[in-house]
Write a protein that holds these residues in place. Structure first.
Motif, short mmCIF file in Angstrom:
data_model
loop_
_atom_site.label_atom_id
_atom_site.label_comp_id
_atom_site.label_asym_id
_atom_site.label_seq_id
_atom_site.Cartn_x
_atom_site.Cartn_y
_atom_site.Cartn_z
N ARG A 160 91.29 30.18 52.58
CA ARG A 160 91.21 30.72 53.93
C ARG A 160 92.37 30.17 54.74
N VAL A 161 93.52 30.84 54.67
CA VAL A 161 94.71 30.40 55.41
C VAL A 161 94.63 30.94 56.83
N ARG A 162 94.52 30.05 57.78
CA ARG A 162 94.38 30.47 59.17
C ARG A 162 95.75 30.82 59.74
N SER A 163 95.75 31.77 60.64
CA SER A 163 97.01 32.14 61.30
C SER A 163 96.73 32.39 62.78
N ASN B 168 92.77 46.96 65.00
CA ASN B 168 92.95 45.54 64.71
C ASN B 168 92.94 45.27 63.22
N LYS B 169 92.11 45.99 62.51
CA LYS B 169 92.06 45.84 61.05
C LYS B 169 93.38 46.27 60.43
N PHE B 170 93.96 47.37 60.94
CA PHE B 170 95.25 47.82 60.43
C PHE B 170 96.35 46.81 60.75
N MET B 171 96.34 46.24 61.95
CA MET B 171 97.36 45.28 62.32
C MET B 171 97.30 44.03 61.45
N ASP B 172 96.09 43.58 61.11
CA ASP B 172 95.97 42.45 60.18
C ASP B 172 96.53 42.82 58.81
N HIS B 173 96.26 44.04 58.39
CA HIS B 173 96.77 44.49 57.09
C HIS B 173 98.29 44.58 57.12
N LEU B 174 98.84 45.12 58.20
CA LEU B 174 100.29 45.24 58.33
C LEU B 174 100.95 43.87 58.39
N SER B 175 100.31 42.93 59.06
CA SER B 175 100.86 41.57 59.13
C SER B 175 100.96 40.96 57.75
N ALA B 176 99.98 41.23 56.89
CA ALA B 176 100.00 40.70 55.52
C ALA B 176 101.01 41.44 54.65
N VAL C 285 104.85 40.65 46.94
CA VAL C 285 104.23 39.91 45.83
C VAL C 285 102.75 40.26 45.77
N ALA C 286 102.24 40.47 44.56
CA ALA C 286 100.84 40.82 44.39
C ALA C 286 99.94 39.65 44.80
N ILE C 287 98.84 39.98 45.46
CA ILE C 287 97.87 38.99 45.91
C ILE C 287 96.66 39.03 44.98
N PRO C 288 96.17 37.89 44.50
CA PRO C 288 94.96 37.89 43.66
C PRO C 288 93.80 38.56 44.38
N GLU C 289 93.02 39.30 43.66
CA GLU C 289 91.93 40.06 44.26
C GLU C 289 90.95 39.16 44.99
N ARG C 290 90.73 37.95 44.46
CA ARG C 290 89.77 37.04 45.09
C ARG C 290 90.25 36.52 46.44
N ASP C 291 91.57 36.57 46.67
CA ASP C 291 92.13 36.04 47.92
C ASP C 291 92.40 37.12 48.96
N LEU C 292 92.19 38.38 48.60
CA LEU C 292 92.56 39.47 49.51
C LEU C 292 91.77 39.40 50.82
N LEU D 7 93.36 39.13 54.67
CA LEU D 7 93.10 40.16 55.68
C LEU D 7 92.13 39.69 56.75
N LYS D 8 91.86 38.38 56.79
CA LYS D 8 91.01 37.77 57.82
C LYS D 8 89.59 38.32 57.78
N GLN D 9 89.11 38.59 56.58
CA GLN D 9 87.74 39.04 56.41
C GLN D 9 86.88 37.85 56.02
N PRO D 10 85.58 37.89 56.35
CA PRO D 10 84.69 36.78 55.97
C PRO D 10 84.70 36.57 54.47
N VAL D 11 84.81 35.31 54.07
CA VAL D 11 84.87 34.96 52.65
C VAL D 11 83.67 34.09 52.30
N GLU D 12 82.92 34.51 51.32
CA GLU D 12 81.78 33.74 50.84
C GLU D 12 82.19 32.92 49.63
#
Length: 914
Positions: A6-9, A702-710, A716-723, A727-732
């Motif tokens: 969970r990398v905060r920004s 806002n969801k699109f802006m978070d996606h665009l920021s990423a 570079v490909a992002i691991p599926e578990r880290d997506l 995208l600043k979505q809740p992670v369990e």
């Protein structure tokens, strides 16, 4: 194992900027794009550095200023407004030099500029900042010598230097001459013997022009360019389109329908375009750009439209007229922003697309019916709109232009198959009668190439045209062309799956979504006076005509129609100046439902159902497949108050309207109701900024802006578990907290001399009673080089030992303490842990905290130049705590200076004095 998943920004401490979207992540991504040009797979692999010099030192070089504005987000142009009142004179402000290398960046600036500039650059990776302290700038000779020596040192290990000189638009008129670079004052000083430059700058280094390659980056989308589009370009673009509609309303309301010309109607679009491109008159590419136009009826032929698209015909120079005579008169409109990629096209109708209301028992004229052309146009235009929507969806998810065209045209074909007209069906089958294009445009509206299957971070326009539609009512004649176009921006992220394959995670935002998709004008409706609804032929007036919104579920209703609703004892009448009056009597209402959210602060929606026989009297933009018209009443409005104070009690007493109060909104109306709620909130909230208003009106913004920021950070490909975390979505974190064998990792980093070894020993002494620590640090003979394989082997052996001890004794679970060697970047340590070759080992390790040690007395090499990689250790998202060693007093100048610098790098880190 999860390491910094969970990398905060949070918002950056860029206090000197007015941009809402500017964060360290966005700023670093722009620098990375410039650096990638010089890498092996970039367009400038032979260039070692790119030079950017401002002010008199470069003779006010425009190309350098443009690059600085790109990297600093317009800071060079807006410095006076950014600072409020200019505390630095212009000469000091322009005293700025930047040298961008493949993996680092050198910046020189005047000390007076430092407080304003530091927030823009402190988070750049491998930053080397050359700046005198404030007390040293009083001696001008010392300051100039420092600048020249810094300039010489910036080019250490460089063989070639790029200058952002030429522009793609002006390449022929501004040839590059490196001797002009040699005449720059700061470059001339390079050759002075006492500076140690080793000769003339252009003789020692291979100097090349990189302006065209660098300029391509300026149009690439990121959250800040998106904010500029939405805050500045889009409101102006929408205002010009509104002027076109308002002008038509006035002409038609005054009865001037016989003198409408294409030039008169399109004048707002043309004036907006021409004034915006006055400075581009000598640009050779300006003649090849899109241009705005308005074409009536058959004049919107294939030849005319294609000529306008190619720029071969003058815009709106004809005097073709049109009238509103009850017939189907199509009007094709295209608007083009002069200095942005925005463009959209619509097909409107100068005439009604329904049987106008004449006041005969709420119906139209007796025996009247829809014409064949009217019915077929509605179906065709609806199919065209749905095909364009399909094209945007397919392209965003596949990045394939060929597949986009194939599926969009298939959608058009399927929707048009319902039209019962053999001539029209044959027309659609002929090659060339249907055209679909998807094109990308840069920030100035210039066409740019697109590559099949490759992401293109530019605004795109999808245009679908059905040329020369034949008339069913008048065989042998054509109605004109049907044209629809939208501008959109897509965002794509490569996602790597556990099996090694890659897929795309994509989203898109339609920028021109608020331009009405369909507008019709009824001469009778426009000339009808507002008081016409005051007639009492439908019984007692329960609610006078007040402002309300009407909408329906169809492809045309992208925004609700604002008009006035009057309610009588035996009729509901909605009036709009363009379409006239819509009257539904009690006998014609098949169902009547009301939903108000059980709250006076919620929008109330009246769903009026009517039989299919009444549909021809409903305007096309307000029809729906389920024959239901939705009328919305906003809270605190007069219409809302009248509905609940007068109408509902009267309907309840009579009991024969069949009103049904809904406690739960039907699913089919949920999207429409959500949009109405958002419109109400936007209208009732004062002083909304453009970005805030867009976010309020569009739930996905806002969801699109978070996606665009990423997605703008890199490819570079992002691991599926880290997506989800990206995208600043809740992670369990399933089960990790309860894993009894989990080993917590603590990392201590810092430069040599930061006393990180002492901190490690102190922690060991303090924790002997409570915890068991396992320390990993490399042997002294290899202490300066980090060995990731040795760390991974240590992790495997540690886990094996811990497991064996757990089987033989009940010892406490140990924690692992990693001490980084030498100048090792903490990112390399984290990568080594996360990329362990044995996934079964990874599952049992989790990084708990990262602490960086800094000695304030040894942080700076010279003036404000820090030791290499010091600021990298403090980067946002990679460290939890900063321990300042050798200084327990918070008032020392050295400590205060380094704390201010680090706080600008990372505003989320904790400071500890030790």
């Amino acid at each position: 194992m999860s390491a910094l998943r969970r990398v905060r920004s949070p918002r950056a401490s860029l206090k000197n900027t007015k941009s809402e979207s500017l964060t360290p992540i966005v700023s670093a991504s722009r620098l990375r794009r410039v650096q990638e040009l010089m890498r092996e797979n970039g367009s400038l692999p032979g260039i070692d550095s790119i030079l950017c010099v401002l002010g008199i030192d470069s003779r006010h070089h425009d190309g350098s200023k443009n690059l600085a504005n790109y990297l600093l987000f317009g800071f060079c142009d807006a410095w006076k407004s950014i600072m409020g009142r200019p505390l630095v004179d212009e000469d000091q402000f322009d005293d700025l030099v930047m040298v961008v290398k493949r993996h680092s960046v050198h910046v020189y600036c005047h000390s007076g500029l430092y407080p304003y500039l530091i927030d823009y650059i402190s988070h750049w990776r491998n930053l080397r900042l050359h700046c005198l302290r404030d007390d040293c700038h009083f001696d001008e000779d010392t300051a100039e010598e420092f600048k020249m020596r810094s300039f010489v040192n910036m080019f250490h290990d460089c063989g070639s230097v790029g200058i952002p000189h030429s522009s793609a638009d002006l390449a022929q008129s501004q040839p590059f001459d490196k001797m002009k670079i040699e005449k720059w004052p700061i470059v001339q000083a390079f050759a002075l013997d006492e500076m140690g430059g080793g000769g003339f700058f252009t003789m020692k280094y291979q100097v090349e022009d990189v302006g065209v390659q660098v300029e391509q980056l300026y149009s690439m989308a990121d959250p800040v360019t998106m904010e500029t589009l939405i805050s500045k370009n889009l409101p102006l673009f929408e205002r010009q389109w509104s002027s076109l509609l308002t002008s038509l309303d006035i002409h038609i309301l005054d009865g001037e329908t016989g003198c409408l010309t294409e030039g008169t109607v399109g004048e707002p679009l043309l004036t907006y375009y021409k004034h915006g491109r006055v400075s581009e008159t000598n640009n050779p590419q300006s003649q090849q750009l899109r241009c705005p136009f308005v074409l009536f009826g058959a004049h919107a032929s294939r030849n005319n439209i294609e000529e306008l698209h190619r720029g071969e015909n003058s815009c709106l120079q004809n005097e073709k007229t049109s009238t509103i005579d009850g017939q189907l008169n199509l009007m094709v409109c295209q608007a083009v922003a002069p200095k942005s990629p925005l463009c959209c096209a619509r097909t409107y109708c100068l005439g009604p697309l329904h049987v106008p209301f004449r006041g005969l028992d709420g119906m139209g004229d007796v025996g009247s019916k829809e014409s064949q052309d009217t019915r077929h146009f509605q179906m065709l235009y609806s199919a065209v709109i749905e095909a364009v929507d399909k094209a945007m969806t397919v392209y965003t998810t596949t990045l394939s232009i060929k597949q986009t065209e194939k599926e969009a045209l298939l959608t058009l074909k399927q929707k048009c198959s319902l039209i019962e007209d053999e001539i029209l069906q044959q027309h659609l089958q002929k090659i060339g009668n249907v055209s679909l294009s998807i094109k990308a445009y840069d920030r100035k509206g210039n066409l740019k190439p697109m590559t099949e299957g490759v992401a293109c971070p530019l605004v795109k326009t999808v245009t679908l045209t059905v040329y020369d539609v034949p008339s069913g009512d008048s065989p042998g004649k054509t109605l004109g062309s049907v044209l629809f176009a939208e501008s959109f921006l897509d965002s794509t992220i490569k996602v790597s799956k556990p099996d090694g394959t890659e897929q795309l995670d994509a989203q898109f935002l339609v920028l021109t979504a608020d331009i009405p998709r369909l507008v019709t004008w009824s001469a009778d409706g426009c000339r009808r006076k507002e008081g016409s609804m005051g007639e009492d032929r439908w019984g007692k007036l329960l609610s006078p005509a007040e402002i309300s919104q009407a909408t329906a579920r169809n492809a045309f209703s992208n925004i609700p129609v604002q008009g006035k609703t009057a309610i009588f004892e035996r009729a509901i009448v909605f009036s709009h100046q363009q379409v006239g009056e819509i009257c539904l009597t009690k006998e014609q209402v098949a169902s009547l439902q009301l939903y108000d959210g059980d709250s006076p602060s919620k929008v109330a929606v009246l769903a009026v159902g009517y039989p299919p026989s009444v549909q021809m009297f409903i305007p096309a933009s307000l029809r729906s497949p389920d024959n239901t018209l939705l009328v919305a009443f906003f809270p605190k409005s007069r219409a809302y108050k009248n509905l609940f104070s007068s109408v509902l009690p009267a309907w309840k007493d009579e009991g024969n309207w069949g009103l049904e109060r809904l406690s739960v909104l039907p699913e089919k109306f949920s999207t429409i109701y959500d949009n109405l709620e958002r419109i109400f909130l936007a209208e009732s909230t004062a002083s909304l900024k453009p970005m805030e208003k867009t976010a309020m009106l569009n739930k996905n913004f806002n969801k699109f802006m978070d996606h665009l920021s990423a997605s703008s950070v890199g490819n570079v490909a992002i691991p599926e578990r880290d997506l989800g975390a990206v995208l600043k979505q809740p992670v369990e974190r399933v089960g990790q907290a309860e894993n009894p064998e989990e080993i917590l990792i603590t990392i201590i980093s810092g430069l040599p001399g930061s006393h990180k070894e002492n901190l490690c020993q102190v922690l060991m002494n303090l924790a002997k009673e409570q915890n068991r620590w396992i320390i990993f640090k490399q042997p002294l003979d290899k202490a300066s080089l980090f060995n990731p394989k040795a760390l991974q082997q240590s992790l495997s052996s540690t886990l094996s030992v811990v497991r064996k001890k757990r089987l033989t004794s009940s010892t406490r679970q140990p924690s692992l303490l990693i001490l980084t060697p030498g100048f090792t970047d903490v990112i390399e340590v984290v990568k080594a842990i996360c990329s362990h070759p044995d996934p079964s080992v990874n599952e049992f390790y989790r990084i708990g905290a990262i602490t960086c040690c800094i000695d304030p007395h040894t942080a700076f090499m010279e003036h404000r130049l820090t030791f290499p990689s010091l600021l990298n250790h403090c980067a946002l998202g990679w460290v939890n705590n900063i321990v300042f060693t050798s200084s327990t007093s918070p008032q020392t100048p050295a400590l205060m200076e380094i704390q201010d610098l680090i706080r600008s790098v990372n505003d989320d880190v904790a400071f500890i004095l030790s």
